[in-house]
Enzyme design. Structure first.
Site, PDB file in Angstrom:
ATOM      1  N   LEU A 153       3.734  -7.523   1.601  1.00 52.32           N
ATOM      2  CA  LEU A 153       4.240  -6.153   1.589  1.00 52.32           C
ATOM      3  C   LEU A 153       5.209  -5.980   0.428  1.00 52.32           C
ATOM      4  O   LEU A 153       6.227  -6.681   0.342  1.00 52.32           O
ATOM      5  CB  LEU A 153       4.927  -5.845   2.915  1.00 52.32           C
ATOM      6  CG  LEU A 153       4.004  -5.983   4.147  1.00 52.32           C
ATOM      7  CD1 LEU A 153       4.799  -5.849   5.428  1.00 52.32           C
ATOM      8  CD2 LEU A 153       2.888  -4.955   4.081  1.00 52.32           C
ATOM      9  N   GLU A 154       4.890  -5.047  -0.459  1.00 55.84           N
ATOM     10  CA  GLU A 154       5.689  -4.833  -1.661  1.00 55.84           C
ATOM     11  C   GLU A 154       6.088  -3.365  -1.759  1.00 55.84           C
ATOM     12  O   GLU A 154       5.662  -2.530  -0.959  1.00 55.84           O
ATOM     13  CB  GLU A 154       4.903  -5.283  -2.898  1.00 55.84           C
ATOM     14  CG  GLU A 154       4.479  -6.747  -2.839  1.00 55.84           C
ATOM     15  CD  GLU A 154       3.724  -7.199  -4.078  1.00 55.84           C
ATOM     16  OE1 GLU A 154       3.849  -6.540  -5.127  1.00 55.84           O
ATOM     17  OE2 GLU A 154       2.998  -8.213  -3.988  1.00 55.84           O
TER      18      GLU A 154
END
Length: 611
Positions: free
Chosen positions: A398-399
């Protein structure tokens, strides 16, 4: 603005009277000298007519124009005309020296001398065989290639120049050219490559060589086919040897070769040769995790089943949201493969003892689970993907804004930000649904993890509550040691990516733990050494920064695993090192193949020296 000296000496009134008298005394042809649009740095004489902003102006005194001397700004130089400027009726001069510069069976290239015009030449028109319509045109160039011609046929060309008002010059002198006969179509295939043979094997490749083919024109390359496949698995641009890579260990493959020429003719297949790769899957305790990307980003396309045997865990990247980042609806479609073939490839890798996970998110796949509805959509759609393809686990990559702490959310042990709470709950539900053997990995960026020691809020440290809440089921954490600025370590110093010091310092932070936001009463507990890996780019092309040479990676690992210092600045809190440290992760498997397996070859050999 500086005016001509004449105005300063005589005064504007006398000048206007004098120039008005001159205008009446000048011959008619002087008064009608149409100069087109006004332009700076141009010599004008009394009687010239210009246009500016849709109006016409008469020159009242000879001068060379400057920027700022536009006609409406200098009434001493220009007198506005009533009505529109006179139309441009003067045609360009005739193009000269028309000649041909090249030809083939279907086209003729022409060039000519430029024309001149009172305003400006805007282009040229080429006429073929006296036709009334132009067969080609240019926007000012004095050369063109006329195409679509018949072979072995004589054509006569003329050229006319045109200006913006539509005036056309007289035709140039005519020039005749005969196109060439059409060359014969090459339908002769090259001869069959001879004596195909194996010259070497490894646990993931086979080297081949063969005797050269001949052709009536020229051989342009060779194609290698594996196990009777319909498409080439390797090609050359003329060399008579190649190494076929990305093969599975301890597996027999059959190869044939075909030669090709520039016309696309291919020879018959050569003799077939079989070769068996050596070795088995890595049996040591250390692992390499690799991301296989489901898209073409300029690296290379690899079928899942052809991934090098040196990778233990394959992260299929990525499952991404559909219907918006906040929908929770996740989707995945195999790239360049059918669903059935992709499932078969996963089953093959699993039969070899490897793990295949589905990775969520990535740089472009932002996921926002801001409410219970999005959370349930996420669980439902991810479970469908896991069941359909038989994935062994789940990777949270998750960015961006997928994880960010809301204001007032200050305790990583008790998060309150909805998208963080919901991703924890959704992941826990998927882990429970798929049993204890289901793997969980995470690939956060440094700001979201180690960056939480310096500051806690927004993106800084936003992964810490997720890691902490799921540490009991977390199999591997491989923080991305790339695309990052300097990061503060346990010794209070900031270290830069690409260095052994950086890799050692960032890894030990995750094993030792650290004070969150600098608060010693809020210590993030360290993970087990066997849960921690270092995330690296497999090549300089794979990331914007952070690529580290194999030699420097091995310096860092020698220190982490054995306490064998390389003489760097950072000093381990545990001088003996961490023998249980698990290994390496890379972005990506595709980029590794692009650079001829530098990452997997060098690091697999190193890691296999450990039990």
């Amino acid at each position: 603005m500086q005016l001509p000296g004449f105005l300063h000496r005589t005064g504007l009134t006398a000048f206007v009277v004098l120039t008005t008298l001159l205008c009446f005394l000048l011959p008619a042809h002087v008064l009608a000298a149409d100069r087109g649009a006004w332009a700076p740095n141009t010599a004008y004489t009394v009687g010239d007519i210009v246009s500016y902003s849709g109006k016409g102006y008469d020159c009242r005194q000879s001068h060379t124009s400057l920027v700022g001397w536009e006609p409406p700004n200098v009434l001493a130089l220009w007198l506005e005309r009533t009505g529109n400027p006179p139309p441009d009726t003067q045609a360009p001069s005739v193009p000269s020296s028309l000649t041909s510069t090249a030809k083939n069976h279907e086209s003729v290239s022409l060039s000519w001398g430029a024309s001149t015009d009172n305003v400006g030449v805007t282009g040229y028109e080429i006429f073929t065989n006296g036709g009334t319509a132009a067969s080609a045109s240019t926007s000012g160039a004095t050369s063109v290639t006329v195409t679509g011609l018949a072979e072995n046929t004589t054509y006569t060309f003329t050229v006319k120049a045109r200006d913006a008002a539509g005036n056309r010059s007289a035709a140039s002198s005519a020039h005749s050219v005969t196109t060439s006969p059409r060359p014969p179509v090459d339908t002769v295939p090259p001869s069959t490559p001879g004596s195909l043979r194996s010259t070497g094997v490894s646990n993931s490749s086979v080297s081949l060589s063969w005797s050269a083919s001949t052709d009536n024109v020229a051989v342009t390359g060779y194609e290698i086919f594996v196990n009777g496949g319909g498409s080439a698995s390797a090609t050359t641009s003329g060399a008579t040897s190649v190494t076929v890579t990305g093969l599975n260990a301890n597996t027999t493959y059959t190869f044939t070769a075909k030669a090709r020429d520039a016309a696309g003719n291919r020879s018959a297949a050569s003799n077939s040769v079989s070769a068996t790769t050596t070795g088995t899957q890595p049996t040591g305790n250390k692992i390499i995790v690799g991301y296989w990307h489901n898209f073409d980003n300029g690296s290379t396309n690899i079928r899942l089943r052809d991934i090098s045997a040196k990778f233990n865990v394959i992260q299929v990247a990525f499952a991404e949201p559909v219907g918006g980042a906040g929908s929770g609806n996740m989707a995945f479609t195999p790239y360049n493969s059918s669903v059935a073939d992709f499932k078969a490839d996963i089953a093959l890798l699993k039969s070899q003892g490897r793990k295949v996970l589905i990775s969520i998110g990535g740089a472009n796949g932002t996921v926002h689970l801001d409410d219970a509805g999005a959370r349930q959509n996420f669980v439902t759609t991810m479970q469908n993907l896991i069941t359909t393809y038989g994935f062994d686990g789940l990777d949270l990559d998750l960015e961006g804004s997928s994880l960010s702490l809301n204001g007032g959310d200050t305790d990583f042990r008790n998060p309150t930000t909805p998208r963080i709470v919901n991703i924890i709950q959704a992941t826990r539900q998927l882990l429970n649904q798929n049993g204890t053997g289901f793997i969980l990995t995470m690939a956060p960026e440094t700001a979201y993890v180690q960056g939480g020691m310096s500051a806690y809020g927004g993106p800084w440290g936003a992964y810490l509550p997720v890691i902490h809440a799921l540490r009991d089921r977390l199999t591997y954490l491989h923080v991305q040691h790339y695309n990052t600025g300097t990061v503060m370590a346990l010794d209070g110093r900031a270290y830069a990516q690409s260095t052994p010091d950086f890799h050692v310092a960032m890894a030990e932070m995750m094993i030792q733990g650290f004070p969150v936001g600098g608060n010693t009463s809020a210590m993030f507990p360290g993970l087990r050494a066997d849960q921690v890996l270092i995330g690296l780019p497999s090549s300089p092309q794979a990331a914007g920064g952070g690529y580290t040479t194999p030699a420097n990676v091995h310096k860092a690992l020698d220190y982490l695993l054995k306490g064998q210092s390389f003489g760097g600045t950072y000093v381990l809190r545990n001088p003996a090192g961490y023998p249980g440290f698990k290994g390496l992760m890379t972005w990506s498997i595709n980029w590794d193949q692009f650079t001829n397996f530098e990452f997997s070859n060098s690091h697999r050999a190193y890691l296999d020296t450990y039990p």
